[in-house]
Write an enzyme that holds these catalytic residues in place. Structure first.
Site, PDB file in Angstrom:
ATOM      1  N   CYS A   1       0.809  -1.221   0.000  1.00  0.00           N
ATOM      2  CA  CYS A   1       0.000   0.000   0.000  1.00  0.00           C
ATOM      3  C   CYS A   1       0.843   1.273   0.000  1.00  0.00           C
ATOM      4  O   CYS A   1       0.321   2.356  -0.263  1.00  0.00           O
ATOM      5  CB  CYS A   1      -0.918   0.011   1.214  1.00  0.00           C
ATOM      6  SG  CYS A   1      -2.109  -1.352   1.235  1.00  0.00           S
TER       7      CYS A   1
ATOM      8  N   ASN B   1     -10.646   0.900   0.593  1.00  0.00           N
ATOM      9  CA  ASN B   1      -9.186   0.792   0.548  1.00  0.00           C
ATOM     10  C   ASN B   1      -8.787   0.263  -0.831  1.00  0.00           C
ATOM     11  O   ASN B   1      -9.030  -0.896  -1.150  1.00  0.00           O
ATOM     12  CB  ASN B   1      -8.719  -0.155   1.656  1.00  0.00           C
ATOM     13  CG  ASN B   1      -7.215  -0.343   1.704  1.00  0.00           C
ATOM     14  OD1 ASN B   1      -6.512  -0.144   0.717  1.00  0.00           O
ATOM     15  ND2 ASN B   1      -6.705  -0.755   2.853  1.00  0.00           N
TER      16      ASN B   1
ATOM     17  N   HIS C   1      -3.032   7.115   3.497  1.00  0.00           N
ATOM     18  CA  HIS C   1      -3.525   5.892   2.862  1.00  0.00           C
ATOM     19  C   HIS C   1      -4.872   5.573   3.484  1.00  0.00           C
ATOM     20  O   HIS C   1      -5.043   5.643   4.704  1.00  0.00           O
ATOM     21  CB  HIS C   1      -2.535   4.756   3.108  1.00  0.00           C
ATOM     22  CG  HIS C   1      -3.089   3.400   2.793  1.00  0.00           C
ATOM     23  ND1 HIS C   1      -3.679   3.090   1.591  1.00  0.00           N
ATOM     24  CD2 HIS C   1      -3.154   2.268   3.557  1.00  0.00           C
ATOM     25  CE1 HIS C   1      -4.086   1.832   1.608  1.00  0.00           C
ATOM     26  NE2 HIS C   1      -3.781   1.323   2.786  1.00  0.00           N
TER      27      HIS C   1
END
Length: 334
Positions: free
Chosen positions: A117, A291, A261
């Site tokens: 990520c 996400n 994030h």
């Protein structure tokens, strides 16, 4: 200029989403769950899933074309294309090569920087050096992730938070504008005790079908020990951010926008509460996108640039966590 400060300007940005949004209520019905269950568990009201006829490279190409148009540039004016995805379209070649093929682009350096990520942040941290040295003048960074194909819907806490998408930025080291655009500090750290907290076992040689004596399909599914991830990240992030701010010689009060994030609604809430960051200074797109793995942070960044919240001269704290367990951050004067 201090050694860790480098001119770096975001010349253009864009994002791409596959098809129509999928509401949490629609997923409730599909999975025979009570209405409102997935929104309650995940904090996501809608997200986007990539249909089988599209690929991550397809989405990436759309995002790259949008970022180039926003920058007023053509692909043949770019010195390198770097894929910053957390997931792979296929084992070989690199995502960047597949994206360049999708774009029908000219020969150029095309390679991946994959830090789960944190791939976009890892690329910023590593590529600011060749930009400063003049090795490249303009680079396209593009993250495109299809998380939906690897989800286990028997584990709602793990699966219901994810969505698919792509985002791209064009960066340059030749900051010749009146405004000063630069990276003031960036760093990444991996805490190896979290190496198996988030993983998809299949996809490489370790669990290749020719080398194992167990069913392969379960190994293709994402699995996460959410409590362990949350505890380790919550323990390490405050000190990490303090060190990053010290390196930039700034206080948190001097940061105009925090672009995190989009890990989960709990992670975002904890970040605000633990650090005392007002929610109106945090770019939060989680409820509408979920996400999106490595595409999450650059998508949030691009949306906030395009809707006018982020303006030239603003100081941005980009921060996130990823599998590994890793923490990354950058302070960018946009």
């Amino acid at each position: 200029m201090p050694q860790h400060v480098h001119p770096l300007r975001i010349l253009g940005s864009s994002w791409a989403l596959p098809g129509d949004p999928v509401s949490s209520l629609a997923l409730d019905a599909k999975l025979n769950l009570p209405a409102g269950r997935i929104a309650q568990v995940s904090g996501v009201t809608q997200r986007y899933f990539c249909p089988a006829e599209l690929t991550a490279a397809t989405m990436a190409a759309q995002a790259v074309e949008g970022a180039l148009a926003n920058a007023g540039l053509r692909l043949d004016q770019i010195d390198a294309l770097v894929a910053t995805s957390g997931t792979m379209d296929q084992g070989l070649p690199s995502n960047a090569a597949l994206i360049l093929h999708e774009l029908k682009g000219p020969p150029m350096p095309a390679f991946d920087i994959n830090a789960s990520c944190l791939s976009f942040l890892a690329a910023l941290d590593n590529l600011r050096w060749p930009l400063a040295a003049g090795r490249y003048r303009r680079i396209v960074l593009v993250a495109a992730d299809v998380a939906s194909c690897g989800l286990n819907w028997d584990q709602l806490e793990e699966s219901a938070i994810f969505g698919d998408g792509a985002a791209a930025v064009v960066i340059g080291g030749d900051s010749q504008k009146t405004e000063q655009s630069r990276i003031l500090a960036s760093q990444l750290t991996t805490y190896a005790e979290g190496a198996h907290f988030c993983e998809i076992p299949a996809g490489g040689s370790r669990f290749h079908p020719s080398r194992i004596h167990q069913p392969f399909a379960p190994l293709t599914r994402f699995k996460m020990d959410g409590k362990k991830v949350f505890r380790l990240a919550a323990e390490k992030i405050p000190g990490f951010i303090d060190e990053l701010l010290d390196l930039a010689q700034l206080s948190l009060a001097e940061i105009d926008w925090v672009v995190p994030h989009q890990a989960s609604h709990l992670a975002l809430s904890h970040l605000e509460r633990r650090l005392g960051i007002p929610s109106d200074k945090v770019i939060n797109i989680f409820a509408g996108h979920g996400n999106q793995v490595a595409a999450s942070l650059p998508t949030a960044l691009a949306i906030a640039i395009h809707d006018g919240r982020i303006q030239r001269g603003h100081k941005l704290l980009l921060i996130g966590t990823g599998a590994g367990l890793s923490i990354g951050g950058a302070i960018l004067e946009y």
